[in-house]
Design an enzyme around this catalytic site. Structure first.
Site, PDB file in Angstrom:
ATOM      1  N   TYR A   1     -13.166   6.721 -13.472  1.00 26.17           N
ATOM      2  CA  TYR A   1     -12.992   5.634 -12.491  1.00 26.17           C
ATOM      3  C   TYR A   1     -13.605   4.327 -13.023  1.00 26.17           C
ATOM      4  O   TYR A   1     -12.960   3.283 -13.042  1.00 26.17           O
ATOM      5  CB  TYR A   1     -13.657   6.057 -11.179  1.00 26.17           C
TER       6      TYR A   1
ATOM      7  N   SER B   1     -15.973  -2.597  -9.494  1.00 27.09           N
ATOM      8  CA  SER B   1     -16.934  -1.679  -8.870  1.00 27.09           C
ATOM      9  C   SER B   1     -18.254  -1.695  -9.622  1.00 27.09           C
ATOM     10  O   SER B   1     -18.273  -1.874 -10.852  1.00 27.09           O
ATOM     11  CB  SER B   1     -16.367  -0.261  -8.894  1.00 27.09           C
TER      12      SER B   1
ATOM     13  N   ASP C   1       0.854  -1.197   0.000  1.00 24.58           N
ATOM     14  CA  ASP C   1       0.000   0.000   0.000  1.00 24.58           C
ATOM     15  C   ASP C   1       0.885   1.240   0.000  1.00 24.58           C
ATOM     16  O   ASP C   1       1.856   1.310   0.747  1.00 24.58           O
ATOM     17  CB  ASP C   1      -0.900  -0.027   1.261  1.00 24.58           C
TER      18      ASP C   1
ATOM     19  N   LYS D   1     -12.032   0.605 -14.260  1.00 29.07           N
ATOM     20  CA  LYS D   1     -12.470  -0.698 -13.728  1.00 29.07           C
ATOM     21  C   LYS D   1     -12.909  -1.624 -14.866  1.00 29.07           C
ATOM     22  O   LYS D   1     -12.667  -2.825 -14.822  1.00 29.07           O
ATOM     23  CB  LYS D   1     -13.605  -0.503 -12.713  1.00 29.07           C
TER      24      LYS D   1
ATOM     25  N   ALA E   1      -6.002  -2.047  -4.228  1.00 30.89           N
ATOM     26  CA  ALA E   1      -5.469  -0.690  -4.455  1.00 30.89           C
ATOM     27  C   ALA E   1      -5.999  -0.125  -5.768  1.00 30.89           C
ATOM     28  O   ALA E   1      -6.101  -0.836  -6.767  1.00 30.89           O
ATOM     29  CB  ALA E   1      -3.948  -0.725  -4.469  1.00 30.89           C
TER      30      ALA E   1
ATOM     31  N   VAL F   1     -21.193  10.516   3.105  1.00 28.64           N
ATOM     32  CA  VAL F   1     -22.431  11.023   3.678  1.00 28.64           C
ATOM     33  C   VAL F   1     -22.624  10.513   5.122  1.00 28.64           C
ATOM     34  O   VAL F   1     -23.131  11.225   5.983  1.00 28.64           O
ATOM     35  CB  VAL F   1     -23.612  10.639   2.736  1.00 28.64           C
TER      36      VAL F   1
ATOM     37  N   ILE G   1     -27.708  17.045   6.951  1.00 25.95           N
ATOM     38  CA  ILE G   1     -28.171  17.717   5.731  1.00 25.95           C
ATOM     39  C   ILE G   1     -28.125  16.752   4.554  1.00 25.95           C
ATOM     40  O   ILE G   1     -27.072  16.232   4.184  1.00 25.95           O
ATOM     41  CB  ILE G   1     -27.336  18.973   5.444  1.00 25.95           C
TER      42      ILE G   1
HETATM   43  N1  NAD Z   1     -15.650   1.340  -0.782  1.00 25.05           N
HETATM   44  C1  NAD Z   1     -16.560   1.160  -1.726  1.00 25.05           C
HETATM   45  O1  NAD Z   1     -17.754   1.442  -1.551  1.00 25.05           O
HETATM   46  C2  NAD Z   1     -16.152   0.582  -3.059  1.00 25.05           C
HETATM   47  C3  NAD Z   1     -17.141   0.381  -4.017  1.00 25.05           C
HETATM   48  C4  NAD Z   1     -16.768  -0.151  -5.243  1.00 25.05           C
HETATM   49  C5  NAD Z   1     -15.455  -0.505  -5.489  1.00 25.05           C
HETATM   50  N2  NAD Z   1     -14.514  -0.266  -4.551  1.00 25.05           N
HETATM   51  C6  NAD Z   1     -13.132  -0.659  -4.869  1.00 25.05           C
HETATM   52  O2  NAD Z   1     -12.674  -1.513  -3.846  1.00 25.05           O
HETATM   53  C7  NAD Z   1     -11.278  -1.330  -3.608  1.00 25.05           C
HETATM   54  C8  NAD Z   1     -11.053  -1.037  -2.138  1.00 25.05           C
HETATM   55  O3  NAD Z   1     -11.785   0.131  -1.813  1.00 25.05           O
HETATM   56  P1  NAD Z   1     -11.693   0.795  -0.399  1.00 25.05           P
HETATM   57  O4  NAD Z   1     -13.012   1.389  -0.116  1.00 25.05           O
HETATM   58  O5  NAD Z   1     -11.081  -0.152   0.557  1.00 25.05           O
HETATM   59  O6  NAD Z   1     -10.702   1.989  -0.717  1.00 25.05           O
HETATM   60  P2  NAD Z   1      -9.580   2.648   0.193  1.00 25.05           P
HETATM   61  O7  NAD Z   1      -9.232   3.936  -0.451  1.00 25.05           O
HETATM   62  O8  NAD Z   1      -9.948   2.599   1.614  1.00 25.05           O
HETATM   63  O9  NAD Z   1      -8.363   1.615  -0.036  1.00 25.05           O
HETATM   64  C9  NAD Z   1      -7.561   1.618  -1.183  1.00 25.05           C
HETATM   65  C10 NAD Z   1      -6.118   1.514  -0.739  1.00 25.05           C
HETATM   66  O10 NAD Z   1      -5.283   1.569  -1.892  1.00 25.05           O
HETATM   67  C11 NAD Z   1      -4.157   2.369  -1.581  1.00 25.05           C
HETATM   68  N3  NAD Z   1      -3.640   2.929  -2.835  1.00 25.05           N
HETATM   69  C12 NAD Z   1      -4.219   3.894  -3.595  1.00 25.05           C
HETATM   70  N4  NAD Z   1      -3.447   4.159  -4.658  1.00 25.05           N
HETATM   71  C13 NAD Z   1      -2.362   3.339  -4.563  1.00 25.05           C
HETATM   72  C14 NAD Z   1      -1.213   3.134  -5.368  1.00 25.05           C
HETATM   73  N5  NAD Z   1      -0.984   3.865  -6.466  1.00 25.05           N
HETATM   74  N6  NAD Z   1      -0.308   2.190  -4.999  1.00 25.05           N
HETATM   75  C15 NAD Z   1      -0.495   1.471  -3.865  1.00 25.05           C
HETATM   76  N7  NAD Z   1      -1.563   1.631  -3.066  1.00 25.05           N
HETATM   77  C16 NAD Z   1      -2.479   2.553  -3.409  1.00 25.05           C
HETATM   78  C17 NAD Z   1      -4.668   3.436  -0.635  1.00 25.05           C
HETATM   79  O11 NAD Z   1      -3.652   3.990   0.175  1.00 25.05           O
HETATM   80  C18 NAD Z   1      -5.696   2.661   0.177  1.00 25.05           C
HETATM   81  O12 NAD Z   1      -5.146   2.120   1.364  1.00 25.05           O
HETATM   82  C19 NAD Z   1     -10.834  -0.229  -4.556  1.00 25.05           C
HETATM   83  O13 NAD Z   1     -10.301  -0.833  -5.698  1.00 25.05           O
HETATM   84  C20 NAD Z   1     -12.140   0.486  -4.890  1.00 25.05           C
HETATM   85  O14 NAD Z   1     -12.080   1.090  -6.158  1.00 25.05           O
HETATM   86  C21 NAD Z   1     -14.816   0.252  -3.332  1.00 25.05           C
END
Ligand code: NAD
Length: 318
Positions: free
Chosen positions: A148, A124, A36, A152, A82, A192, A207
């Site tokens: 984004y 996603s 990370d 994906k 990530a 939110v 809100i």
């Molecule tokens: N949280 C949601 O509701 C949701 C919904 C759909 C998809 N996702 C996908 O699920 C995955 C996890 O989401 P999350 O909510 O845990 O996100 P998050 O941002 O909490 O975790 C992502 C992690 O990736 C790390 N990161 C970002 N860019 C990086 C890079 N260039 N190199 C190394 N590390 C990097 C960040 O530091 C972070 O710890 C992501 O791929 C996100 O797109 C999340």
């Protein structure tokens, strides 16, 4: 599930979903490497897991091919979480290309080189864009029009192409709206929750932007982590799945639930403000495919999950 003797890499392992996968992997006895950059994740998210099991933290970027190759060498399974996040991709589309698309490609190349057994990847529900029909199943058109979601979609295509050419097994998860302890305060959709709680705790009306009828499909983060481990356990490959509860919750309902959970029912009611345009208006995934092929069902209710968010906020603030 028993993963004793397995070495597992979690990219984005210090983030919301990744750190909960790490918790479960440690319980399953795996040796875990968290990869990370910490651009958004926090080392404190894996502190407990590190004290209970074998967790190595590698602070590096997906764009660093040497660090990635070193981390992947000797790995059995990769959980790829990530990614650049939604707003970051809209503000800086080139970053979306470099981090989410090229970074994932870098990872897949390393996985082929070092004979990784399976990649479990976060996609996603953004790939669907605005829902043409609900509940959205995996056959829904890829109606996305954001950078984004575009990244994906590209990743999903690369998983398929790597599978076809190199036989690299994978499962990709189209998460709906993940929530839970450790959620970033600035996450699209789910920010939110924090805004509402900040207001409610200050004895002010939360809100709601718009009429409050926009919906989310809330899925609790530990359920999502469970789905990830099921993807290792089950002999399923070359598939995408929604990971969702299948239940629509309106933003107004969410505000009311949080008011109730904070014990301020009758005292506070949601207030409404002009719409913050840009995010889709309704989300409801179909959980059927994940149930059928992975045996996955989200079991944590919104109330139970939000209580855990509230507890976590209190602990992090203290
Ligand atoms: N949280 C949601 O509701 C949701 C919904 C759909 C998809 N996702 C996908 O699920 C995955 C996890 O989401 P999350 O909510 O845990 O996100 P998050 O941002 O909490 O975790 C992502 C992690 O990736 C790390 N990161 C970002 N860019 C990086 C890079 N260039 N190199 C190394 N590390 C990097 C960040 O530091 C972070 O710890 C992501 O791929 C996100 O797109 C999340």
């Amino acid at each position: 599930m028993d993963l004793k003797g397995s070495r597992v890499l979690v990219t984005g392992g210090a983030g919301l979903v990744g750190s909960h996968i790490v918790d479960r992997l440690v319980k399953a006895g795996a040796d875990v490497v968290v990869y990370d950059s910490l651009i958004r994740g926090r080392e404190k998210h894996i502190e407990r897991a590190s004290s209970e099991g074998r967790v190595e933290m590698v602070k590096a970027d997906l764009r660093d091919t040497d660090a990635l190759a070193k981390a992947v060498d000797g790995t059995d399974y990769v959980f790829h979480q990530a990614s650049a996040w939604l707003r970051q991709c809209q503000e800086n589309p080139r970053l979306s290309l470099d981090v989410t698309i090229t970074g994932t490609f870098n990872l897949l190349e390393a996985c082929v080189k070092y004979n990784v057994k399976k990649v479990i990847a976060a996609s996603s529900s953004s790939v669907y864009g605005e829902g043409i029909y609900l509940p959205t199943d995996e056959m829904h058109p890829l109606n996305n029009d954001l950078f984004y979601g575009a990244a994906k979609v590209a990743n999903e295509q690369h998983y398929r192409a790597f599978y076809k050419k190199y036989g690299l097994d994978y499962v990709a998860f189209r998460y709906l709206n993940v929530f839970g302890p450790r959620q970033p305060y600035q996450a699209a959709y789910m920010d939110v929750v924090m805004h509402f709680l900040n207001k409610i705790d200050a004895d002010e009306s939360p809100i709601v932007r718009g009429d409050g009828n926009a919906t989310v499909d809330l899925v609790y983060v530990d359920d999502v982590a469970h789905a990830n481990l099921l993807a290792v356990e089950k002999p399923v490959t070359n598939e995408v799945f929604n990971i969702c509860s299948g239940v629509e919750t309106t933003i107004k309902e969410l505000a009311e639930i949080l008011i109730r959970l904070r014990g301020k029912e009758g005292k506070l009611t949601p207030a409404f403000e002009a719409m913050d345009a840009g995010l889709v208006s309704r989300r409801q995934g179909s959980p059927d495919k994940a149930k059928e092929l992975l045996g996955f069902e989200a079991t944590t209710s919104v109330e139970e999950g939000m209580m855990n968010v509230i507890k976590w906020r209190a602990e992090s603030d203290s």
